[in-house]
Design an enzyme around this catalytic site. Structure first.
Site, PDB file in Angstrom:
ATOM      1  CE  LYS A 116      -2.455  53.458  91.841  1.00  0.00           C
ATOM      2  NZ  LYS A 116      -3.086  53.310  93.141  1.00  0.00           N
ATOM      3  CD  GLU A 200       2.625  47.176  90.422  1.00  0.00           C
ATOM      4  OE1 GLU A 200       2.871  48.131  91.164  1.00  0.00           O
ATOM      5  OE2 GLU A 200       1.701  46.366  90.644  1.00  0.00           O
ATOM      6  CG  HIS A 235      -8.659  45.429  90.523  1.00  0.00           C
ATOM      7  ND1 HIS A 235      -7.896  44.323  90.806  1.00  0.00           N
ATOM      8  CD2 HIS A 235      -8.778  45.458  89.176  1.00  0.00           C
ATOM      9  CE1 HIS A 235      -7.564  43.714  89.681  1.00  0.00           C
ATOM     10  NE2 HIS A 235      -8.101  44.376  88.675  1.00  0.00           N
ATOM     11  NE  ARG A 292      -7.898  57.639 100.802  1.00  0.00           N
ATOM     12  CZ  ARG A 292      -8.313  56.374 100.795  1.00  0.00           C
ATOM     13  NH1 ARG A 292      -8.867  55.862 101.872  1.00  0.00           N
ATOM     14  NH2 ARG A 292      -8.171  55.619  99.726  1.00  0.00           N
TER      15      ARG A 292
HETATM   16  P1  ADP Z   1      -6.022  51.651  93.938  1.00  0.00           P
HETATM   17  O1  ADP Z   1      -5.333  52.971  94.016  1.00  0.00           O
HETATM   18  O2  ADP Z   1      -7.076  51.618  92.922  1.00  0.00           O
HETATM   19  O3  ADP Z   1      -6.416  51.171  95.293  1.00  0.00           O
HETATM   20  P2  ADP Z   1      -3.891  49.635  94.057  1.00  0.00           P
HETATM   21  O4  ADP Z   1      -2.551  49.797  93.442  1.00  0.00           O
HETATM   22  O5  ADP Z   1      -3.982  49.763  95.528  1.00  0.00           O
HETATM   23  O6  ADP Z   1      -4.889  50.655  93.360  1.00  0.00           O
HETATM   24  O7  ADP Z   1      -4.482  48.223  93.595  1.00  0.00           O
HETATM   25  C1  ADP Z   1      -5.829  47.871  93.835  1.00  0.00           C
HETATM   26  C2  ADP Z   1      -5.986  46.361  93.781  1.00  0.00           C
HETATM   27  O8  ADP Z   1      -5.542  45.820  92.530  1.00  0.00           O
HETATM   28  C3  ADP Z   1      -5.196  45.598  94.812  1.00  0.00           C
HETATM   29  O9  ADP Z   1      -5.828  45.560  96.056  1.00  0.00           O
HETATM   30  C4  ADP Z   1      -5.077  44.234  94.158  1.00  0.00           C
HETATM   31  O10 ADP Z   1      -6.266  43.500  94.301  1.00  0.00           O
HETATM   32  C5  ADP Z   1      -4.912  44.557  92.701  1.00  0.00           C
HETATM   33  N1  ADP Z   1      -3.481  44.640  92.316  1.00  0.00           N
HETATM   34  C6  ADP Z   1      -2.718  45.743  92.346  1.00  0.00           C
HETATM   35  N2  ADP Z   1      -1.457  45.466  91.941  1.00  0.00           N
HETATM   36  C7  ADP Z   1      -1.421  44.152  91.633  1.00  0.00           C
HETATM   37  C8  ADP Z   1      -0.405  43.253  91.143  1.00  0.00           C
HETATM   38  N3  ADP Z   1       0.814  43.685  90.853  1.00  0.00           N
HETATM   39  N4  ADP Z   1      -0.736  41.948  90.940  1.00  0.00           N
HETATM   40  C9  ADP Z   1      -1.982  41.501  91.212  1.00  0.00           C
HETATM   41  N5  ADP Z   1      -2.971  42.291  91.668  1.00  0.00           N
HETATM   42  C10 ADP Z   1      -2.709  43.611  91.876  1.00  0.00           C
HETATM   43  P1  ADP Z   2     -10.153  52.415 100.642  1.00  0.00           P
HETATM   44  O1  ADP Z   2      -8.944  51.606 100.404  1.00  0.00           O
HETATM   45  O2  ADP Z   2     -10.088  53.281 101.854  1.00  0.00           O
HETATM   46  O3  ADP Z   2     -11.412  51.673 100.512  1.00  0.00           O
HETATM   47  P2  ADP Z   2     -10.854  53.532  98.099  1.00  0.00           P
HETATM   48  O4  ADP Z   2      -9.802  53.745  97.068  1.00  0.00           O
HETATM   49  O5  ADP Z   2     -11.830  52.427  97.873  1.00  0.00           O
HETATM   50  O6  ADP Z   2     -10.107  53.424  99.456  1.00  0.00           O
HETATM   51  O7  ADP Z   2     -11.636  54.887  98.270  1.00  0.00           O
HETATM   52  C1  ADP Z   2     -12.147  55.326  99.501  1.00  0.00           C
HETATM   53  C2  ADP Z   2     -13.236  56.286  99.254  1.00  0.00           C
HETATM   54  O8  ADP Z   2     -12.783  57.339  98.460  1.00  0.00           O
HETATM   55  C3  ADP Z   2     -14.419  55.675  98.565  1.00  0.00           C
HETATM   56  O9  ADP Z   2     -15.594  56.194  99.147  1.00  0.00           O
HETATM   57  C4  ADP Z   2     -14.291  56.132  97.132  1.00  0.00           C
HETATM   58  O10 ADP Z   2     -15.555  56.303  96.537  1.00  0.00           O
HETATM   59  C5  ADP Z   2     -13.589  57.448  97.321  1.00  0.00           C
HETATM   60  N1  ADP Z   2     -12.690  57.732  96.219  1.00  0.00           N
HETATM   61  C6  ADP Z   2     -11.763  56.932  95.690  1.00  0.00           C
HETATM   62  N2  ADP Z   2     -11.097  57.554  94.717  1.00  0.00           N
HETATM   63  C7  ADP Z   2     -11.621  58.786  94.640  1.00  0.00           C
HETATM   64  C8  ADP Z   2     -11.356  59.925  93.816  1.00  0.00           C
HETATM   65  N3  ADP Z   2     -10.430  59.918  92.880  1.00  0.00           N
HETATM   66  N4  ADP Z   2     -12.071  61.055  94.025  1.00  0.00           N
HETATM   67  C9  ADP Z   2     -13.034  61.068  94.975  1.00  0.00           C
HETATM   68  N5  ADP Z   2     -13.322  60.036  95.767  1.00  0.00           N
HETATM   69  C10 ADP Z   2     -12.631  58.914  95.603  1.00  0.00           C
HETATM   70 MG    MG Z   3      -5.217  50.768  96.869  1.00  0.00          MG
END
Ligand code: ADP
Ligand code: ADP
Ligand code: MG
Length: 675
Positions: A116, A200, A235, A292
């Site tokens: 990230k 952030e 989240h 993906r």
């Molecule tokens: P992940 O890889 O786990 O999906 P993300 O960076 O996409 O991580 O963040 C997941 C969720 O966390 C977002 O959909 C949002 O709900 C919350 N989030 C992430 N960044 C922020 C932020 N700067 N301020 C508020 N909420 C956040």
């Molecule tokens: P999306 O935004 O597509 O919902 P998620 O971050 O919730 O993405 O993850 C999508 C899928 O990948 C889910 O089924 C979750 O269990 C799986 N997943 C997320 N992170 C990992 C990881 N680090 N290793 C394996 N599977 C993962």
């Molecule tokens: Mg995300």
């Protein structure tokens, strides 16, 4: 086009990819773990190869084994689905080295977006707006603390390698910074093997809006509009919809163009999602890119009339994108709900077990890649009735996706479809989802990532008493069962019981059926008595005439007083699951005759209530125990389950040891009740 592909995944996404491949005349090879030998994805593919034991590390994450299977079966390409190996750049490289096409972006693009922090640095250069914060290399605790103070609280710490909502900490005050940093780093190293973090500004009441992008190998890159995934718990997404409510056309274009710029900056190819976090005023910032196909891709397919898996296959084969930006339009509104085996009332803890009964809503076929059908309900599922949700993988049961001409119509269809969903055997989030989509906040599109927390009171209401209609349905099911049993018995004329029960059926004497709702055991008891009197054409139920008007399998149509009621009743031991009026009521029946029978019926066997691991054996072979004494503790997905002695008695044998994995229904102990 490819003639054979391998699908390196399981569950609904493997089935989803296989469906498109089949439609395109492409043969499919499934891979599976020992836990998935009878899984749906194995059944729907043309070939299937066992790749190892249940844990993903020994099966679905073994890139080398999967590549060997692809080569041995003559597959030309590998579709990784989502999760597992889908964002693993080394695996993409290994595929290329083996002469196989990885159906996904180039490894270099995955590496660029994998961190990230690094992704944010790249996006900065491509002029994509970023949330204010620090995403550099320096990881010294004091330095990061100063950065956080500069950003201003609340601050969000994120594991740079994170995903799935893990490795994040919200910090409200400077004084809490050091402790939060340490715990964030601990989780990051244990979950992702990398403790690098970024900081952030934590936005208040933000929306999660993401853009679906697609690029081909010929230099074309387009966006397929947005999805709003603001409704989240911990989240993680719960509901997703497209288009985002209230999105003005200019902002849609601006976000789409920013996403395309992000994809182009890393030489992207294939399907990808650029996630933005947006303020209520519409200002938006890049969050991360998922390299993906995404879980929620079907809502985009529905509003654009495309099949994104088909696009992935075409692009991976070197074909141009099937459509130009100018050829894409938004048609109607789509909403997806993730149906999970989990317990919302217990902090969304996963629930495992066997899907003893599953009735999905009626699917209304949606023509992918062809014409749009105005009424649409789509179910992407990876399990069937009788399958188990095991502790080894994500507990998703299915995705329910609905389409409507507008949001209101899609919402109504979603509520209806959720009301039709019936699951027995494990806890699910269906009732919770129904309250969510019917609630004022979601219905009026008052969206932000705190929606669920803000509406705790209405989303988790106090237990409601079961209506008399549910009780009447359970009673009828029970009385019919007794009648069937009595008829079977009375055909054996030597058995006096047959006559006895027959007498009872025709008797005008009353009896009382005792039910209690499912929280009875937790002390929050609601008990119900159904006073039944037998009549020639039916019964009297608490004084009201009750008749059975029609019956199809487990579906009963009854008349209670002047009310015509219908519902489905399933018996699972002492539990009666009643589905009526869109609700699921679980009623425990206390059978006054059960005790004598129970000891015999159990024949001394105590069985595992779900698949799991034995974590404690509290008794020895030959030990005398008292009724209620704990014998064995099992664990499945963070939850413990105690198996207690049903009666005073003797442990004749202990069949498992600590650490053993046991299947659902497996006998754990041989037990003999005291005389
Ligand atoms: P992940 O890889 O786990 O999906 P993300 O960076 O996409 O991580 O963040 C997941 C969720 O966390 C977002 O959909 C949002 O709900 C919350 N989030 C992430 N960044 C922020 C932020 N700067 N301020 C508020 N909420 C956040
Ligand atoms: P999306 O935004 O597509 O919902 P998620 O971050 O919730 O993405 O993850 C999508 C899928 O990948 C889910 O089924 C979750 O269990 C799986 N997943 C997320 N992170 C990992 C990881 N680090 N290793 C394996 N599977 C993962
Ligand atoms: Mg995300």
């Amino acid at each position: 086009m490819f003639t054979k592909i391998l699908i390196a995944n399981r569950g609904e996404i493997a089935c989803r990819v296989a469906a498109t491949a089949r439609r395109m005349g492409i043969h499919t090879v499934a891979v599976y773990s020992e836990a998935d030998a009878n899984a749906k994805h194995v059944a729907v593919c043309d070939e299937a190869v066992l790749i190892g034991p249940a844990p993903a590390k020994e099966s679905y994450l073994c890139g080398d084994k999967i590549i060997a299977v692809a080569l041995a079966t003559g597959a030309q390409a590998i579709h990784p689905g989502y999760g597992f190996l889908s964002e693993n750049a080394d695996f993409a490289d290994a595929c290329a080295n083996a002469g196989l096409v990885f159906i996904g972006p180039p490894a270099s693009a995955m590496r660029a977006m994998g961190s990230k922090s690094a992704a944010k640095s790249l996006m900065e250069k491509a002029n994509v707006p970023l949330v204010p914060g620090y995403h550099g290399e320096e990881q010294d605790a004091d330095f990061l603390h100063t950065q956080a103070d500069k950003i201003g609280y609340p601050v969000l710490l994120k594991a740079s390698a994170g995903g799935g909502g893990k490795g994040m900490r919200v910090i409200e005050h400077s004084a809490d910074f050091k402790a939060a940093l340490a715990s964030c780093k601990r989780e990051a190293i244990s979950s992702f093997g990398d403790d690098k973090v970024l900081a952030e500004k934590y936005l208040s009441r933000p929306r999660h809006i993401e853009i679906q992008v697609f690029a081909d190998t010929l230099g074309n890159c387009i966006y397929l509009f947005e999805r709003d995934c603001s409704v989240q718990r911990r989240h993680q997404k719960v509901l997703e919809e497209a288009p985002a409510p209230g999105m003005p056309a200019e902002r849609r274009a601006a976000m789409g163009e920013a996403a395309v710029a992000a994809a182009k900056a890393v030489g992207y190819v294939g399907a990808g999602t650029v996630e933005f976090i947006a303020n209520q005023d519409g200002s938006f910032y890049f969050m991360e890119m998922n390299t993906r196909l995404q879980v929620e891709h079907p809502v985009t397919e529905m509003i654009t009339g495309t099949d994104l898996v088909e696009w992935q296959l075409r692009v991976a084969f070197g074909e141009p994108l099937p459509k130009k930006q100018s050829e894409l339009t938004i048609h109607g509104h789509a909403i997806e709900a993730r149906i999970y085996a989990e317990n919302p009332e217990k902090g969304f803890l996963p629930s495992i077990g066997t899907l003893r009964h599953m009735q999905s809503p009626q699917a209304v076929t949606f023509e992918l890649g062809g014409t749009l059908v105005p009424a649409a309900v789509r179910i992407d599922s990876g399990v069937r009735e009788g399958d188990a949700i095991s502790p080894f993988y994500d507990p998703m049961i299915a995705k329910l996706i609905v389409w409507g001409a507008d949001r209101r119509e899609a919402l109504a269809r979603m509520a209806q479809a959720l009301a039709e969903y019936q699951i027995v055997g494990l806890a699910s989030n269906i009732a919770f989802l129904k309250r969510l989509v019917e609630g004022q906040a979601f219905a009026s599109a008052d969206l932000d990532t705190g929606l669920i927390e803000r509406n705790q009171a209405s989303l988790f209401p106090a237990l409601q008493a079961a209506p008399d209609t549910a009780l009447a349905l359970a009673s009828v099911a029970l009385l019919l069962e007794e009648k069937t049993a009595a008829e079977a018995q009375s055909s054996n004329s030597a058995d006096p019981w047959g006559n006895a029960l027959g007498w009872r059926l025709n008797s005008t004497l009353g009896r009382s059926l005792a039910f209690a709702d499912e929280f009875a055991l937790a002390g929050d008891s609601k008990a119900y008595a159904a006073r039944i009197a037998y009549k020639t054409d039916g019964w009297l139920f608490n004084g009201q005439p009750l008749t059975l008007t029609a019956r199809t399998g487990n579906e009963l149509h009854i008349k209670l007083g002047e009310r015509a009621v219908h519902g489905t009743v399933l018996r699972d031991g002492e539990q009666f699951h009643v589905f009526t009026n869109g609700l699921h009521h679980t009623l425990h029946y206390s059978d006054p005759m059960a005790h004598a029978g129970e000891v015999e019926a159990e024949g001394g066997r105590l069985t595992a209530p779900m698949p799991g691991k034995v974590v404690a054996v509290l008794v020895n072979k030959g030990q005398d125990v008292k009724k209620g004494e704990p014998l064995v503790i099992m664990e499945a997905m963070k939850m413990e389950h105690t198996i207690a002695a049903p009666h005073d008695g003797l442990v004749e044998d202990v069949l498992y040891a600590v650490g053993d994995q046991v299947a659902d229904g497996a006998p754990l102990l041989a037990f003999k009740a005291a005389a």
